[in-house]
Design a protein around this motif. Structure first.
Motif, mmCIF file in Angstrom:
data_model
loop_
_atom_site.group_PDB
_atom_site.id
_atom_site.type_symbol
_atom_site.label_atom_id
_atom_site.label_comp_id
_atom_site.label_asym_id
_atom_site.label_seq_id
_atom_site.Cartn_x
_atom_site.Cartn_y
_atom_site.Cartn_z
ATOM 1 N N GLU A 1 -42.818 -40.763 26.419
ATOM 2 C CA GLU A 1 -42.209 -42.000 27.119
ATOM 3 C C GLU A 1 -42.077 -41.802 28.724
ATOM 4 N N TYR A 2 -42.372 -41.021 29.432
ATOM 5 C CA TYR A 2 -41.545 -40.214 30.687
ATOM 6 C C TYR A 2 -42.605 -41.689 31.541
ATOM 7 N N HIS A 3 -43.348 -42.069 31.365
ATOM 8 C CA HIS A 3 -44.560 -42.971 32.365
ATOM 9 C C HIS A 3 -44.356 -44.863 32.310
ATOM 10 N N ALA A 4 -43.751 -45.008 30.581
ATOM 11 C CA ALA A 4 -43.488 -46.156 30.029
ATOM 12 C C ALA A 4 -42.557 -46.600 30.912
ATOM 13 N N MET A 5 -43.109 -48.043 30.437
ATOM 14 C CA MET A 5 -42.242 -49.016 30.903
ATOM 15 C C MET A 5 -41.010 -49.437 30.138
ATOM 16 N N CYS A 6 -39.476 -49.644 30.887
ATOM 17 C CA CYS A 6 -38.404 -50.133 29.755
ATOM 18 C C CYS A 6 -38.830 -50.922 28.892
#
Length: 333
Positions: free
Chosen positions: A147-152
């Protein structure tokens, strides 16, 4: 960094005068909200390197205590020392090594996971390679690599809790105050949380103060617990000791006989002092309530064997935390 005003001089008291003060020392703490008394005369010391669970029914005063420890709420009366520093008079020194994770902590909705952690890492004074390395370490600790680049906003409730925990760990705090950190986590994540906290305590000597409604896991996770009810700390200490003391006046004794007893067995047992409510699970397994002391139980077993009832296994069933808290919630105290 502490300001000059926060620097202690040799004649300034910093709480209990011990060579190594407790991680947390709460003395006669009282918290009022107007006419409502949330915490009443609470005193407890929590040593360094301990995982301490504060448990109690809703409204017991857990969150108020946590907010006071995090200096988000000023106590009405009493003293709080964190690593020997008064939370009121030397706030910045006391706060220097705290990691606080409130229940249902908000997360910025317009940031990616790494951006959220980058913002807080910068606030803690991290920069450059040190900052990026620490962000990667904390993401690895809570297993959010994917989830490193996922939106919160795309994270599940459990993932959100793990992200907030990663944020809480960024500055390597020696004292973690975690209010319902496992809320919304699945079983795998909760086991992971338990392992993370154990590792932090073992490898870095950190202290963890935690509350959770998932009581069985809290019992397994914690070294010590405190039972809080309507603002009063009813008991505190090692988990087994507290559960033993809170078992009540009628502990349940479970007994296994080497062979099935005769038809007079239950009548004989019920006639013995301190014994009541005999239940038979099968031909050789029985349980009963016993109101006596340990010496009284030893005497009962001696008489039992003399009578020809050969007990080969005896144990005491302690009440679980759930049973204790249900009793507190419904006994009208």
């Amino acid at each position: 960094m502490p300001s000059p005003a926060d620097t202690l001089t040799s004649d300034e008291p910093v709480g209990p005068q011990l060579a190594t003060p407790p991680a947390i020392s709460i003395q006669d703490l009282r918290i009022d909200y107007g006419s409502h008394l949330a915490v009443d005369n609470m005193s407890v010391d929590i040593e360094r390197g301990v995982i301490y669970g504060l448990v109690g029914p809703n409204g017991a005063g857990k969150t108020s205590t946590f907010k006071a420890l995090a200096s988000l709420l000023k106590p009405t009366l009493g003293k709080i020392y964190l690593n020997g520093h008064d939370i009121v008079t030397h706030q910045r020194l006391a706060q220097a090594n705290i990691g606080y994770m409130p229940d249902m902590a908000p997360v910025a909705s317009d940031l990616k996971v790494w951006e959220f952690l980058d913002m807080f890492a910068g606030a803690h004074g991290l920069s450059g390679k040190e900052k990026s390395t620490r962000i990667d370490e904390c993401i690895a600790l809570v297993d959010l690599h994917s989830e490193y680049h996922a939106m919160c906003t795309s994270l599940s409730r459990g993932m959100m809790q793990r992200l907030v925990l990663a944020k809480t760990l960024l500055h390597r705090p020696s004292l973690l105050i975690l209010d319902e950190p496992a809320s919304g986590m699945d079983i795998k994540s909760r086991v992971g949380l338990r392992n993370i906290l154990r590792n932090i305590c073992k490898s870095h000597g950190a202290t963890v103060l935690i509350s959770s409604h998932i009581l069985p896991e809290l019992t397994e996770m914690c070294d010590e617990i405190g039972i809080l009810h309507k603002g009063h700390l009813l008991d505190s200490g090692p988990v087994h000791d507290v559960l033993h003391r809170m078992t009540g006046l009628l502990p349940e004794i479970k007994i296994r006989l080497a062979e099935p007893p005769d038809m007079h067995w239950k009548e004989w047992l019920l006639a013995q002092e301190y014994v009541s409510n005999i239940l038979g699970e099968d031909a050789t397994h029985f349980s009963f309530h016993f109101e006596g002391e340990e010496s009284d139980l030893a005497e009962l077993l001696r008489r039992m064997i003399t009578q020809g009832y050969l007990a080969c296994r005896v144990s005491e069933r302690q009440r679980s935390l759930e049973e204790i808290l249900l009793d507190l919630e419904y006994d009208g105290h």
